[in-house]
Design a protein around this motif. Structure first.
Motif, PDB file in Angstrom:
ATOM      1  N   LEU A   1       0.830  -1.207   0.000  1.00 34.11           N
ATOM      2  CA  LEU A   1       0.000   0.000   0.000  1.00 34.11           C
ATOM      3  C   LEU A   1       0.865   1.258   0.000  1.00 34.11           C
ATOM      4  N   LEU A   2       1.952   1.241   0.761  1.00 38.01           N
ATOM      5  CA  LEU A   2       2.867   2.388   0.769  1.00 38.01           C
ATOM      6  C   LEU A   2       3.534   2.576  -0.590  1.00 38.01           C
ATOM      7  N   LEU A   3       3.909   1.476  -1.226  1.00 39.79           N
ATOM      8  CA  LEU A   3       4.531   1.576  -2.542  1.00 39.79           C
ATOM      9  C   LEU A   3       3.546   2.087  -3.584  1.00 39.79           C
ATOM     10  N   LEU A   4       2.280   1.671  -3.499  1.00 43.05           N
ATOM     11  CA  LEU A   4       1.284   2.171  -4.443  1.00 43.05           C
ATOM     12  C   LEU A   4       1.033   3.669  -4.237  1.00 43.05           C
ATOM     13  N   GLY A   5       1.042   4.106  -2.985  1.00 38.68           N
ATOM     14  CA  GLY A   5       0.915   5.534  -2.711  1.00 38.68           C
ATOM     15  C   GLY A   5       2.094   6.314  -3.250  1.00 38.68           C
ATOM     16  N   GLN A   6       3.289   5.768  -3.093  1.00 34.84           N
ATOM     17  CA  GLN A   6       4.486   6.415  -3.625  1.00 34.84           C
ATOM     18  C   GLN A   6       4.419   6.467  -5.148  1.00 34.84           C
ATOM     19  N   PHE A   7       3.909   5.392  -5.756  1.00 37.67           N
ATOM     20  CA  PHE A   7       3.765   5.385  -7.208  1.00 37.67           C
ATOM     21  C   PHE A   7       2.817   6.484  -7.673  1.00 37.67           C
ATOM     22  N   LEU A   8       1.684   6.647  -6.988  1.00 39.01           N
ATOM     23  CA  LEU A   8       0.728   7.679  -7.387  1.00 39.01           C
ATOM     24  C   LEU A   8       1.314   9.083  -7.238  1.00 39.01           C
ATOM     25  N   LEU A   9       2.037   9.320  -6.146  1.00 36.70           N
ATOM     26  CA  LEU A   9       2.663  10.630  -5.967  1.00 36.70           C
ATOM     27  C   LEU A   9       3.730  10.902  -7.033  1.00 36.70           C
ATOM     28  N   ALA A  10       4.517   9.889  -7.362  1.00 36.75           N
ATOM     29  CA  ALA A  10       5.544  10.062  -8.397  1.00 36.75           C
ATOM     30  C   ALA A  10       4.893  10.254  -9.762  1.00 36.75           C
ATOM     31  N   LEU A  11       3.768   9.580 -10.002  1.00 38.18           N
ATOM     32  CA  LEU A  11       3.073   9.736 -11.269  1.00 38.18           C
ATOM     33  C   LEU A  11       2.534  11.159 -11.426  1.00 38.18           C
ATOM     34  N   VAL A  12       2.033  11.720 -10.341  1.00 38.22           N
ATOM     35  CA  VAL A  12       1.582  13.118 -10.368  1.00 38.22           C
ATOM     36  C   VAL A  12       2.759  14.037 -10.680  1.00 38.22           C
ATOM     37  N   GLY A  13       3.912  13.745 -10.114  1.00 38.13           N
ATOM     38  CA  GLY A  13       5.105  14.539 -10.402  1.00 38.13           C
ATOM     39  C   GLY A  13       5.544  14.433 -11.852  1.00 38.13           C
ATOM     40  N   VAL A  14       5.418  13.252 -12.423  1.00 35.96           N
ATOM     41  CA  VAL A  14       5.787  13.068 -13.832  1.00 35.96           C
ATOM     42  C   VAL A  14       4.823  13.841 -14.725  1.00 35.96           C
ATOM     43  N   ILE A  15       3.537  13.716 -14.455  1.00 32.12           N
ATOM     44  CA  ILE A  15       2.540  14.410 -15.277  1.00 32.12           C
ATOM     45  C   ILE A  15       2.654  15.924 -15.102  1.00 32.12           C
ATOM     46  N   GLY A  16       2.901  16.379 -13.874  1.00 33.34           N
ATOM     47  CA  GLY A  16       3.040  17.804 -13.625  1.00 33.34           C
ATOM     48  C   GLY A  16       4.282  18.399 -14.260  1.00 33.34           C
ATOM     49  N   GLY A  17       5.274  17.598 -14.522  1.00 31.08           N
ATOM     50  CA  GLY A  17       6.510  18.086 -15.122  1.00 31.08           C
ATOM     51  C   GLY A  17       6.470  18.170 -16.633  1.00 31.08           C
ATOM     52  N   GLN A  18       5.383  17.734 -17.241  1.00 28.66           N
ATOM     53  CA  GLN A  18       5.276  17.790 -18.699  1.00 28.66           C
ATOM     54  C   GLN A  18       5.107  19.228 -19.163  1.00 28.66           C
ATOM     55  N   ARG A  19       5.555  19.508 -20.375  1.00 30.11           N
ATOM     56  CA  ARG A  19       5.401  20.851 -20.938  1.00 30.11           C
ATOM     57  C   ARG A  19       3.949  21.112 -21.292  1.00 30.11           C
ATOM     58  N   ASN A  20       3.581  22.367 -21.319  1.00 28.49           N
ATOM     59  CA  ASN A  20       2.241  22.770 -21.701  1.00 28.49           C
ATOM     60  C   ASN A  20       2.143  22.724 -23.224  1.00 28.49           C
ATOM     61  N   ARG A  21       1.249  21.898 -23.745  1.00 24.48           N
ATOM     62  CA  ARG A  21       1.122  21.742 -25.193  1.00 24.48           C
ATOM     63  C   ARG A  21      -0.221  22.248 -25.704  1.00 24.48           C
ATOM     64  N   THR A  22      -0.792  23.212 -25.024  1.00 28.76           N
ATOM     65  CA  THR A  22      -2.061  23.754 -25.482  1.00 28.76           C
ATOM     66  C   THR A  22      -1.838  24.626 -26.713  1.00 28.76           C
ATOM     67  N   VAL A  23      -2.876  24.759 -27.502  1.00 27.40           N
ATOM     68  CA  VAL A  23      -2.798  25.561 -28.715  1.00 27.40           C
ATOM     69  C   VAL A  23      -3.187  26.991 -28.372  1.00 27.40           C
ATOM     70  N   ARG A  24      -2.304  27.929 -28.665  1.00 26.90           N
ATOM     71  CA  ARG A  24      -2.567  29.335 -28.384  1.00 26.90           C
ATOM     72  C   ARG A  24      -3.114  30.015 -29.635  1.00 26.90           C
ATOM     73  N   GLN A  25      -3.913  31.043 -29.417  1.00 30.24           N
ATOM     74  CA  GLN A  25      -4.425  31.835 -30.526  1.00 30.24           C
ATOM     75  C   GLN A  25      -3.318  32.738 -31.057  1.00 30.24           C
TER      76      GLN A  25
END
Length: 64
Positions: A28-52
């Motif tokens: 359970l602790l490892l799964l929690g650590q995985f979820l927190l690290a996954l949030v960090g990976v997703i949060g570190g991605q560049r913003n790829r939205t299309v600007r006007q």
């Protein structure tokens, strides 16, 4: 990069330790650590939205 390694490692260990009888809390602790690290990976991605290219300069224009 570090978050990616932590996410992959913790998910692998959680899956590997699941059949072990006394490792339920550790899994359970490892799964929690995985979820927190996954949030960090997703949060570190560049913003790829299309600007006007030429945004509208009349914000209340939609009311007219």
């Amino acid at each position: 990069m570090k978050s990616t390694v932590v996410a992959i490692g913790s998910l692998f260990l959680a899956v590997a330790l699941t059949p072990v009888v006394g490792a339920a809390l550790f899994v359970l602790l490892l799964l929690g650590q995985f979820l927190l690290a996954l949030v960090g990976v997703i949060g570190g991605q560049r913003n790829r939205t299309v600007r006007q290219h030429e945004p509208s300069m009349n914000p209340p224009g939609w009311r007219e």
